[in-house]
Design a protein around this motif. Sequence first.
Motif, PDB file in Angstrom:
ATOM      1  N   LEU A 204       8.476  12.743  24.873  1.00 41.43           N
ATOM      2  CA  LEU A 204       7.921  13.656  23.873  1.00 41.43           C
ATOM      3  C   LEU A 204       8.950  13.987  22.792  1.00 41.43           C
ATOM      4  O   LEU A 204       8.632  14.019  21.596  1.00 41.43           O
ATOM      5  N   VAL A 205      10.190  14.239  23.214  1.00 42.95           N
ATOM      6  CA  VAL A 205      11.246  14.548  22.241  1.00 42.95           C
ATOM      7  C   VAL A 205      11.546  13.322  21.390  1.00 42.95           C
ATOM      8  O   VAL A 205      11.711  13.420  20.162  1.00 42.95           O
ATOM      9  N   ALA A 206      11.622  12.167  22.035  1.00 43.70           N
ATOM     10  CA  ALA A 206      11.922  10.929  21.300  1.00 43.70           C
ATOM     11  C   ALA A 206      10.869  10.650  20.239  1.00 43.70           C
ATOM     12  O   ALA A 206      11.194  10.264  19.104  1.00 43.70           O
ATOM     13  N   LYS A 207       9.613  10.828  20.591  1.00 50.92           N
ATOM     14  CA  LYS A 207       8.531  10.602  19.626  1.00 50.92           C
ATOM     15  C   LYS A 207       8.619  11.592  18.482  1.00 50.92           C
ATOM     16  O   LYS A 207       8.443  11.219  17.308  1.00 50.92           O
ATOM     17  N   ARG A 208       8.888  12.848  18.800  1.00 49.61           N
ATOM     18  CA  ARG A 208       8.964  13.886  17.763  1.00 49.61           C
ATOM     19  C   ARG A 208      10.114  13.621  16.795  1.00 49.61           C
ATOM     20  O   ARG A 208       9.996  13.860  15.585  1.00 49.61           O
ATOM     21  N   LEU A 209      11.241  13.123  17.307  1.00 46.89           N
ATOM     22  CA  LEU A 209      12.424  12.918  16.478  1.00 46.89           C
ATOM     23  C   LEU A 209      12.579  11.475  16.003  1.00 46.89           C
ATOM     24  O   LEU A 209      13.516  11.162  15.266  1.00 46.89           O
ATOM     25  N   ASP A 210      11.693  10.592  16.452  1.00 49.94           N
ATOM     26  CA  ASP A 210      11.733   9.184  16.093  1.00 49.94           C
ATOM     27  C   ASP A 210      13.055   8.547  16.515  1.00 49.94           C
ATOM     28  O   ASP A 210      13.746   7.888  15.719  1.00 49.94           O
ATOM     29  N   ILE A 211      13.413   8.761  17.789  1.00 49.15           N
ATOM     30  CA  ILE A 211      14.611   8.153  18.353  1.00 49.15           C
ATOM     31  C   ILE A 211      14.249   7.553  19.708  1.00 49.15           C
ATOM     32  O   ILE A 211      13.155   7.776  20.234  1.00 49.15           O
ATOM     33  N   SER A 212      15.170   6.826  20.302  1.00 49.17           N
ATOM     34  CA  SER A 212      14.936   6.237  21.617  1.00 49.17           C
ATOM     35  C   SER A 212      14.983   7.311  22.705  1.00 49.17           C
ATOM     36  O   SER A 212      15.826   8.222  22.651  1.00 49.17           O
ATOM     37  N   PRO A 213      14.120   7.228  23.728  1.00 52.67           N
ATOM     38  CA  PRO A 213      14.204   8.162  24.860  1.00 52.67           C
ATOM     39  C   PRO A 213      15.562   8.121  25.550  1.00 52.67           C
ATOM     40  O   PRO A 213      15.988   9.125  26.131  1.00 52.67           O
ATOM     41  N   GLU A 214      16.240   6.970  25.469  1.00 55.71           N
ATOM     42  CA  GLU A 214      17.557   6.842  26.096  1.00 55.71           C
ATOM     43  C   GLU A 214      18.632   7.625  25.350  1.00 55.71           C
ATOM     44  O   GLU A 214      19.779   7.688  25.799  1.00 55.71           O
ATOM     45  N   LEU A 215      18.280   8.230  24.225  1.00 52.44           N
ATOM     46  CA  LEU A 215      19.210   9.083  23.485  1.00 52.44           C
ATOM     47  C   LEU A 215      18.895  10.572  23.673  1.00 52.44           C
ATOM     48  O   LEU A 215      19.452  11.418  22.984  1.00 52.44           O
TER      49      LEU A 215
ATOM     50  N   LEU B  49       7.898  22.368  36.451  1.00 51.06           N
ATOM     51  CA  LEU B  49       7.779  22.723  35.040  1.00 51.06           C
ATOM     52  C   LEU B  49       6.306  22.734  34.622  1.00 51.06           C
ATOM     53  O   LEU B  49       5.563  21.810  34.967  1.00 51.06           O
ATOM     54  N   PRO B  50       5.863  23.743  33.875  1.00 52.91           N
ATOM     55  CA  PRO B  50       4.502  23.719  33.322  1.00 52.91           C
ATOM     56  C   PRO B  50       4.475  22.809  32.099  1.00 52.91           C
ATOM     57  O   PRO B  50       4.820  23.216  30.991  1.00 52.91           O
ATOM     58  N   MET B  51       4.096  21.568  32.289  1.00 56.10           N
ATOM     59  CA  MET B  51       4.262  20.566  31.245  1.00 56.10           C
ATOM     60  C   MET B  51       3.397  20.816  30.018  1.00 56.10           C
ATOM     61  O   MET B  51       3.725  20.352  28.920  1.00 56.10           O
ATOM     62  N   ASP B  52       2.296  21.553  30.180  1.00 55.78           N
ATOM     63  CA  ASP B  52       1.510  21.896  28.999  1.00 55.78           C
ATOM     64  C   ASP B  52       2.309  22.795  28.069  1.00 55.78           C
ATOM     65  O   ASP B  52       2.291  22.628  26.841  1.00 55.78           O
ATOM     66  N   LYS B  53       3.070  23.727  28.654  1.00 51.86           N
ATOM     67  CA  LYS B  53       3.906  24.626  27.846  1.00 51.86           C
ATOM     68  C   LYS B  53       5.096  23.863  27.258  1.00 51.86           C
ATOM     69  O   LYS B  53       5.509  24.122  26.114  1.00 51.86           O
ATOM     70  N   ILE B  54       5.641  22.946  28.027  1.00 47.35           N
ATOM     71  CA  ILE B  54       6.762  22.135  27.548  1.00 47.35           C
ATOM     72  C   ILE B  54       6.338  21.306  26.337  1.00 47.35           C
ATOM     73  O   ILE B  54       7.020  21.259  25.305  1.00 47.35           O
ATOM     74  N   GLU B  55       5.184  20.656  26.450  1.00 45.79           N
ATOM     75  CA  GLU B  55       4.696  19.824  25.353  1.00 45.79           C
ATOM     76  C   GLU B  55       4.439  20.649  24.107  1.00 45.79           C
ATOM     77  O   GLU B  55       4.805  20.241  22.988  1.00 45.79           O
ATOM     78  N   LYS B  56       3.836  21.805  24.274  1.00 47.33           N
ATOM     79  CA  LYS B  56       3.582  22.685  23.132  1.00 47.33           C
ATOM     80  C   LYS B  56       4.895  23.142  22.501  1.00 47.33           C
ATOM     81  O   LYS B  56       5.039  23.186  21.276  1.00 47.33           O
TER      82      LYS B  56
END
Length: 411
Positions: free
Chosen positions: A111-122, A135-142
């Motif tokens: 999710l972070v990688a997509k938002r920042l347009d970087i590789s998940p490995e970063l 973790l409540p993943m719905d809250k994490i995603e939001k």
Amino acid sequence: MITQKIKGVLKMITTEDFNESTFAWPKGFYSDATHIGLKNQKLDFGWIYSKVPAKTAGVYTTNKFCAAPTAKTKEIVSKNHELQAIIANSAIANSCTGLQGENDVLTEQALVAKRLDISPELVGVASTGLIGAFLPMDKIEKGISELTLATNTDITKAILTTDTKAKIISVDFDIQGIPCKISGFAKGSGMIHPKMATMLAFVTTDIAIADNTLQPLLSELTDITFNQITVDGDTSTNDMVLTLANGLAGNAPIKENSPDYQLFKAALHFVLQKLAQKIAADGEGATKLVESNVLNAQSSSDAQKIAKAIVGSNLVKAAIFGADPNWGRIISTIGATSADFNPKTIDIKINEFPVVQQSLAVDFDEAQISNSLKKDIITLTVNLNDGDFAGQAWGCDLTYDYVKINATYSS
């Protein structure tokens, strides 16, 4: 002490050569934080982002139950030695959560990688809080969708649990005539007994550093800073120290044999030591920071071992809370360690007041020393008179509030 040639003159450089500056991010670093409902009305989620991938080094928990985010971050940093973003939450540790916990970490990275347009490995992931909860993943995603590339310092508060304050530091200095900055922040209040503990620490710098240089440096300095603090003798599952260097200051990359290597090492040492002291001073229920200095030991290892044992002794910690100059608790703690020393040559000072010389009591004004033990910072100095090595450690007093906090932590 370490040395560097400056304009042809050999200058001694120590951590005392640096001063804290107003906290700000080094060039190219951004951060933001928000409240997603993991804690009541407090910031609990955020990220750090570097404009470019940063050289990264890490040190991690030695607890055999290593939390999913810590394990994954360790894996990618050990393999790639680079990160560009770190996502972090408090309140929930995502530890002892099995395959679901591991998958949740991968989801966060994606999710972070997509938002920042970087590789998940970063993308590094860090969590701290209650063990065993998912973790409540719905809250994490939001939350990830709400974060921005700001320059605020809210992330320094979002990682706190039982801490009473954020632990932050910035230091400015010049490398090769170029202004550079190191800024770090940390959390930790209870379950502090590194190697390592329930602490998170993130250090950012715009210094350019060569490959395979940052990791051994961070490991070396962690041993004499974060690994020399203790609050309660417990080690958690999530602790992690990460240092990111993005090189945007523009200096030529520093190598171990570079003229400016020792200057950078001293600055990083200063930052790590200050963060370690801030964690110790904010121990759960603590009212005093306790510094233990051991001098003239047979080895550095012996000096550090004794220093840490002293600040880790519950009897010593309780005496300091009660302003009781009971040096017998200090000397008995020394004797219980596996360090090598001559038991007949020990001198002890409490806040610079001699209480023991050559392992025998000296006359002292008990009321005077007791009054000095009411200060916010307490210094215990042990001279073993048996070698050439020194060590330091930091801890806090043991108070009624420590029991109160930990008796109700999950309820």
